[in-house]
Motif scaffolding. Structure first.
Motif, short mmCIF file in Angstrom:
data_model
loop_
_atom_site.label_atom_id
_atom_site.label_comp_id
_atom_site.label_asym_id
_atom_site.label_seq_id
_atom_site.Cartn_x
_atom_site.Cartn_y
_atom_site.Cartn_z
N UNK A 30 0.85 -1.19 0.00
CA UNK A 30 0.00 0.00 0.00
C UNK A 30 0.89 1.25 0.00
N UNK A 31 0.36 2.32 -0.54
CA UNK A 31 1.15 3.54 -0.63
C UNK A 31 1.50 4.10 0.74
N UNK A 32 2.62 4.82 0.80
CA UNK A 32 3.04 5.44 2.06
C UNK A 32 2.27 6.76 2.24
N UNK A 33 2.69 7.52 3.25
CA UNK A 33 1.94 8.74 3.60
C UNK A 33 1.92 9.72 2.44
N UNK A 34 3.03 9.82 1.71
CA UNK A 34 3.08 10.78 0.62
C UNK A 34 2.66 10.20 -0.72
N UNK A 35 2.25 8.92 -0.74
CA UNK A 35 1.90 8.26 -1.99
C UNK A 35 0.40 7.98 -2.13
N UNK A 36 -0.40 8.37 -1.16
CA UNK A 36 -1.83 8.12 -1.24
C UNK A 36 -2.35 7.14 -0.22
N UNK A 37 -1.46 6.61 0.62
CA UNK A 37 -1.88 5.72 1.70
C UNK A 37 -2.57 4.46 1.19
N UNK A 38 -3.61 4.02 1.90
CA UNK A 38 -4.31 2.77 1.56
C UNK A 38 -5.17 2.90 0.32
N UNK A 39 -5.23 4.08 -0.28
CA UNK A 39 -5.99 4.25 -1.51
C UNK A 39 -5.17 3.94 -2.75
N UNK A 40 -3.89 3.59 -2.55
CA UNK A 40 -2.99 3.31 -3.68
C UNK A 40 -2.24 2.01 -3.39
N UNK A 41 -2.05 1.18 -4.41
CA UNK A 41 -1.21 -0.02 -4.30
C UNK A 41 -0.02 0.16 -5.23
N UNK A 42 1.19 0.06 -4.66
CA UNK A 42 2.43 0.20 -5.42
C UNK A 42 2.91 -1.19 -5.80
N UNK A 43 3.18 -1.41 -7.10
CA UNK A 43 3.56 -2.73 -7.64
C UNK A 43 4.99 -2.66 -8.17
N UNK A 44 5.81 -3.65 -7.78
CA UNK A 44 7.17 -3.76 -8.31
C UNK A 44 7.27 -5.00 -9.17
N UNK A 45 7.91 -4.85 -10.36
CA UNK A 45 8.07 -5.98 -11.28
C UNK A 45 9.40 -6.69 -11.04
N UNK A 46 9.44 -7.94 -11.49
CA UNK A 46 10.68 -8.72 -11.36
C UNK A 46 11.71 -8.20 -12.34
#
Length: 785
Positions: free
Chosen positions: A769-785
């Motif tokens: 989930x996004x951090x405080x400056x990234x939108x919090x629980x309203x955003x999911x951050x995805x990392x690719x392999x």
């Protein structure tokens, strides 16, 4: 199970074949008692133990049953005080050893291969072979079953006396036989045995010259077998010693018998377990020999056989059949010509069912399923003759009456040529009435017949299916294939035409058949034509499917190889860059240390500064060109900024590429070969191009620029999931190392759906989930392999 059915289906022959795979009489005894079970739980246990045995044989090929025999009669006699013979005791020792080897074999295999063998390990784990008794027996009895001198000190002493006395007797007789004075009195110069006494053959007329005892004479009476008086006393001493030997051996055997009696109950239980093991591995070995498989089981009367073969027919000639009795089908009516395979098909169904309910693997492909029936009935006879006598009909009807009295739900009933042997019209009517009555009891039915009236039976009653055995009119021979859903035709007209019967006669014959029968025959012919066309289409579809699967596998393999190659190239490039950086730093540190040294000594000279500057320049060049074998590319200092399409060099990788777009004031999206990646501006250098025309860089996917974030707010759940799945693929192809998916907080439905979809995506490395400056629980951050 009904004994008549077992006999009619030749179940006994299956047991005889199974016996050929046993290692001892122990397994044979259990096979003699074998009978199908109607309890689905018991049948599952039987199949499970056979499957465990098959697993062991598949891994090891064989099982150590050497030396194991049926010692139960000897053990029971020992318990009532009857003395065991040396051979019996040796068999007991061998069986104890065999039990120990079997226990170690199964437990070691289960541990080494990490196998789950609950039945086999349960049989051997509690077996405690009587090692002490085995050692006692082997210390007293040799491998040939003889009691050894070491069995007791007394026996050793007695046998020493026997050898001494025997030697003295032989010496005395040898002197008599080879004496020049007595040799002419003997029929032959030999020493022989009569009544356990050593004697010599003396001519009748010289009897008085030797004295002693006459033990025998020749048939003519010319020769007497005399124990000379000179050795009577020596032979007496030898006989007394041998009598002592027999008494001592008997005493030793009684002691060993007593020791055996103390362990008899434990050994009897172990022998029973060894018998069960022999039985299990015989079943598994038989299944392997006939290329059988473990069937799935049910208690709803469902039968689904794939390529089932009759187990008593030569595998090189048997024709496999498919059979389907699902939850909606409970009766199969098989029609077709004589010797076409109707009875064999029916027997295959019945015998395979009995085998499965006995815990045997079945001669069919994997995935076959068998219903477990409480009762199996069969009315099968030789109905191949042209005329049927009243006695034959009566015999069949008597058997059918008996079946009707016992049949119930959970029964399998097999009728061969039901109603044959009487008037066709009456026989057909009687057959329909019997089938209705048996079907009403809830039984599963397989029936073969010649009656055309029964062909319509399946169409008029739910749960009844027609089937037929195929006949090739071209070759005038049956193919023995079972065709489900299609009733059989007599093919009499077609066969007659092939054999040369005039067409006018055949046409006249057709006029004698009712219109309804002709319509039925035409319908069946149409069904057969459609079936063959469907089979050809199915074969074509199967072939195309196999080709597609092969191509898919090939492309998948190539894609995996490319992915691996890409990862390897990136890894090598990173390693080279890191190695060059380490070398450059070490060189720079070395130069700085030297300069400091010169400074401290106050001896810094101009040529030393020039040399240090040159070496430092070379170290910096090494950072720009980590791979010396790669031709250098002329570069110029970074401009104030880059534009899409600019030819650049990624310094850290030593890789050329083109600017796709500017992400922010400090970062650019760069396409290097087939890869796209985010690169810091400080890691980029502009490359002077020899050609003025820049290549076109495709910075768009599916008609629009791929952004580092996807906004789902206001979307319906199903549409949102489709967009997420598509966006992840596009973002991955665009080379983003990470992206953001904005789903909002709301009820949390979108967030849960996004999380679930990301978890099963093969190229996602991590998500949060996004951090405080990234939108919090309203955003999911995805990392690719």
């Amino acid at each position: 199970m009904n004994e008549h059915a077992l006999k009619a289906l030749e179940y006994g022959k299956i047991k005889q074949k199974l016996m050929n795979f046993t290692a001892s009489s122990l397994g044979k005894n259990l096979i003699e008692q074998l009978a199908p079970s109607g309890d689905v739980r018991e049948v599952r246990e039987r199949q499970e133990e056979t499957d465990e045995g098959a697993t062991v044989l598949r891994l090891k090929g064989s099982v150590p049953f050497g030396g194991i025999t049926d010692i139960r009669p000897g053990l029971k006699r020992s318990k009532i005080g009857s003395m065991l013979q040396a051979r019996e005791l040796l068999d007991i020792a061998d069986t104890i050893r065999g039990a120990r080897l079997m226990k170690n074999f199964i437990l070691d295999l289960a541990e080494a291969e990490k196998l789950e063998l609950p039945i086999l390990t349960g049989l051997v784990r509690d077996m405690e072979p009587a090692g002490g008794l085995e050692r006692q027996i082997r210390s007293a009895i040799d491998d040939q079953g003889g009691v050894m001198d070491s069995a007791s000190p007394e026996l050793r002493h007695i046998r020493s006396q026997i050898r001494t006395a025997d030697s003295r007797v032989k010496q005395k007789l040898e002197s008599i036989v080879h004496s020049s004075g007595t040799s002419k009195m003997l029929s032959d110069p030999i020493i022989t045995i009569r009544n356990d006494r050593q004697v010599i053959p003396v001519k009748q007329e010289y009897r008085a010259a030797f004295g002693g005892i006459v033990h025998d004479q020749s048939a003519s009476g010319a020769t007497l077998f005399i124990e000379p008086q000179a050795i009577v006393d020596l032979n007496n001493q030898l006989s007394e010693a041998r009598a002592k030997e027999r008494h001592e051996i008997e005493r030793i055997l009684r002691v060993l018998t007593g020791e055996t009696a103390e362990s008899a109950d434990i050994l009897l239980e172990q022998v029973d377990r060894l018998a069960h093991l022999d039985f299990i591995f015989a079943k598994a070995d038989y299944g392997h020999a006939m290329k059988g498989s473990r069937p799935m089981l049910n208690d709803q009367g469902i039968i689904k056989l794939k390529k089932a073969r009759h187990p008593l027919i030569d595998p090189g000639h048997v024709v496999p059949i498919d059979v389907i009795f699902d939850e909606h089908t409970h009766a199969l009516i098989i029609t077709g010509p004589n010797t076409g395979g109707k009875t064999v098909s029916m027997k295959t169904i019945g015998l395979v069912t009995l085998m499965a309910q006995s815990g045997l693997q079945i001669p069919a492909e994997d995935g076959s399923e068998i219903g477990v029936f409480k009762k199996v009935f069969a009315d099968i006879g030789d109905e191949q003759s042209i005329e049927q006598s009243l006695s034959t009909f009566s015999s069949h009807m008597t058997n059918i009456v008996g079946i009707m009295q016992e049949v119930d739900f959970g029964s399998l009933v097999l009728f061969d040529e039901l109603g044959a042997g009487t008037d066709p019209q009456e026989g057909a009517a009687l057959s329909i009435a019997i089938l209705d009555a048996v079907y009403a009891q809830g039984a599963t039915i397989v029936c073969t017949t010649h009656y055309s009236e029964l062909k319509a039976y399946a169409y008029e009653r739910p749960g009844v299916m027609n089937a037929s055995v195929e006949f090739d009119v071209e070759t005038l021979s049956p193919t023995y294939r079972l065709l489900l859903g299609v009733p059989g035709r007599s093919n009499a007209f077609e066969i007659s035409k092939k054999l040369g019967l005039p067409a006018d006669i055949i046409d006249a014959a057709r006029l004698q058949i009712s219109r309804e029968t002709n319509q039925v025959d035409k319908m069946i012919a149409s069904l057969e034509k459609n079936r063959k066309a469907a089979e050809q289409e199915e074969e074509r579809a199967r072939r195309l499917k196999l080709e597609a699967e092969e191509k898919e596998a090939s492309l998948t393999k190539q894609l995996n190889e490319l992915e691996q190659k890409k990862d390897q190239i990136l890894k090598q490039a990173k390693e080279k860059a890191e190695r060059s950086l380490r070398e450059a730093r070490l060189e720079a540190e070395k130069i700085i240390d030297e300069l400091r040294h010169y400074r401290d000594r106050g001896q810094v000279k101009e040529h030393q500064l020039i040399d240090a500057k040159t070496r430092l320049s070379h170290a910096l060049d090494a950072l720009d060109q980590p791979d010396r074998k790669t031709p250098s590319v002329p570069v110029k200092k970074a401009a104030a900024g880059f534009s899409p399409g600019d030819h650049v060099k990624i310094v850290s990788f030593g890789q050329d590429g083109y600017i796709v777009e500017k992400i922010n004031d400090h970062e650019y999206l760069v396409q290097a070969g087939i890869l796209k990646m985010n690169v810091a501006e400080t890691d980029l250098k502009s490359v002077r191009e020899e050609k003025k025309v820049r290549p076109v860089v495709n910075v768009r996917t599916s008609g629009q620029t791929v952004k580092p974030e996807l906004d789902l707010r206001g979307e319906r759940y199903e549409d949102a999931m489709l967009k997420v799945e598509k966006y992840l693929d596009e973002a991955m192809l665009a080379g983003y190392p990470r992206v953001s998916i904005i789903h909002g907080k709301g009820t949390g439905v979108l967030r849960k759906g996004v999380t679930k979809l990301i978890e099963r995506h093969p190229r996602v490395k991590d998500s949060r989930l996004g951090s405080q400056g990234e939108g919090g629980s309203g955003v999911t951050v995805v990392e690719f392999k």
